[in-house]
Design a protein around this motif. Structure first.
Motif, PDB file in Angstrom:
ATOM      1  N   ILE A   1     -12.880 -38.963  -4.492  1.00 16.15           N
ATOM      2  CA  ILE A   1     -12.686 -37.529  -4.251  1.00 16.15           C
ATOM      3  C   ILE A   1     -13.928 -36.917  -3.624  1.00 16.15           C
ATOM      4  O   ILE A   1     -13.834 -36.089  -2.708  1.00 16.15           O
ATOM      5  N   ALA A   2     -15.110 -37.307  -4.097  1.00 20.29           N
ATOM      6  CA  ALA A   2     -16.352 -36.793  -3.514  1.00 20.29           C
ATOM      7  C   ALA A   2     -16.457 -37.195  -2.044  1.00 20.29           C
ATOM      8  O   ALA A   2     -16.916 -36.412  -1.202  1.00 20.29           O
TER       9      ALA A   2
ATOM     10  N   SER B   1     -14.044 -35.015  -0.037  1.00 23.48           N
ATOM     11  CA  SER B   1     -14.026 -33.620  -0.500  1.00 23.48           C
ATOM     12  C   SER B   1     -13.969 -32.616   0.646  1.00 23.48           C
ATOM     13  O   SER B   1     -13.359 -31.545   0.512  1.00 23.48           O
TER      14      SER B   1
ATOM     15  N   LEU C   1     -18.599 -32.904  -8.524  1.00 25.41           N
ATOM     16  CA  LEU C   1     -17.276 -32.417  -8.134  1.00 25.41           C
ATOM     17  C   LEU C   1     -17.187 -30.896  -8.234  1.00 25.41           C
ATOM     18  O   LEU C   1     -16.537 -30.250  -7.405  1.00 25.41           O
TER      19      LEU C   1
ATOM     20  N   LEU D   1     -18.762 -29.705  -5.059  1.00 23.43           N
ATOM     21  CA  LEU D   1     -18.079 -30.031  -3.815  1.00 23.43           C
ATOM     22  C   LEU D   1     -16.693 -29.401  -3.695  1.00 23.43           C
ATOM     23  O   LEU D   1     -16.276 -29.036  -2.587  1.00 23.43           O
ATOM     24  N   LEU D   2     -15.980 -29.291  -4.805  1.00 28.34           N
ATOM     25  CA  LEU D   2     -14.570 -28.903  -4.745  1.00 28.34           C
ATOM     26  C   LEU D   2     -14.360 -27.413  -5.009  1.00 28.34           C
ATOM     27  O   LEU D   2     -15.092 -26.814  -5.808  1.00 28.34           O
TER      28      LEU D   2
END
Length: 297
Positions: free
Chosen positions: A19-20, A23, A192, A195-196
């Motif tokens: 996910i990173a 992202s 996360l 980043l998210l």
């Protein structure tokens, strides 16, 4: 650490890395897509961990007869209804209580690995980090929930972040010697959160870490009949989702995503109250019985 807990941690670390890595692409998704992902993951991955509460009540000995199950379910719904009433009467107070109870509840994801104060720091940062890294987007979510400007709450959370973030980093650095996997997990959560967007961060944490960890814990602690467990989870999840959909269609929001955000978070807030009461009661009974056994020995 149990084998199930260990394997789940490895999977979460792998997922966090993926996910990173992607992202930037995830951050470009439009709000309707993100909200659709939020609703889908909460229904299929988030709700089942609370839907197992009747099985927890049975396996812990709290419920032994059909009559007791009926009483348990009525009390469960009544507590949730009272929590919902608070959202109607005082949304600001309800949101504040929701954030505080989330800190308490999320802190239990590291029970047995971290001392109580560090668990509270970690759980606090999970709530605070979106406001620190993505203040404007988090404020829009809170504004939907309280139906008013929420900038004061964001500023308050950001202020707490100045204290929580150094303590969080101190906790992570101290863990690398004794529990490197846990340290990596906490570092991944912070990464996360940075980043998210807030909604996606919540999806990842709640549905990929908190909910599976809770299910693993109680499945390993109790003896569940797999078919009964799946049946109960299916029924409760379907009924809860149907109620949420009915409420969403009756809300007066200009945009469907806003109505969905409101139903998801308020729904989780009101269901978390009886869920937490049950879990704390069962854990308290378990601790008391262990102390009794130790004293008798």
């Amino acid at each position: 650490m149990s084998r199930g807990h260990y394997l789940h941690r490895l999977l979460f670390l792998a997922l966090s890395g993926v996910i990173a890595f992607v992202s930037s692409g995830l951050g470009m998704m439009g709000q309707p897509v993100v909200v659709a992902l939020l609703v889908t993951t909460v229904v299929f991955l988030g709700l089942p961990h609370g839907a197992m509460d009747p099985m927890v009540a049975i396996s812990s000995g709290l419920v032994k007869t059909i009559r007791q199950m009926c009483v348990f379910l009525m009390l469960y719904v009544l507590i949730a209804a009272l929590a919902l009433l608070l959202w109607v009467v005082s949304p600001w107070l309800a949101l504040t209580v929701f954030l505080l109870q989330s800190v308490w509840h999320f802190s239990e994801d590291w029970t047995g690995e971290l001392p109580a104060w560090q668990r509270m720091v970690v759980a606090s940062l999970i709530i605070i980090a979106p406001a620190v890294f993505h203040g404007a987007e988090t404020e829009r979510i809170f504004a939907i929930l309280v139906q008013a400007d929420a900038i004061a709450l964001i500023l308050g959370l950001q202020l707490f972040g100045f204290f929580a973030l150094p303590l969080f980093i101190y906790t992570v650095l101290g863990l690398f010697r004794s529990n490197s996997l846990c340290a990596l997990e906490l570092g991944g959560i912070l990464l996360l959160a940075w980043l998210l967007p807030p909604l996606l961060f919540f999806v990842v944490y709640f549905c990929a870490l908190h909910s599976p960890r809770h299910i693993i814990e109680w499945v390993e602690r109790e003896t569940f009949n797999a078919q009964q467990y799946l049946f109960v989870v299916l029924i409760v999840t379907v009924l809860t989702s149907a109620a949420g959909f009915a409420i969403a269609t009756g809300l007066r929001f200009e945009e469907t995503p806003s109505a969905a955000i409101y139903v998801v978070f308020v729904g989780l807030a009101v269901l978390t109250v009886p869920h937490m009461i049950l879990i704390q009661h069962v854990r308290g009974e378990g601790s008391a019985s262990k102390k009794g056994q130790q004293s008798s020995v």
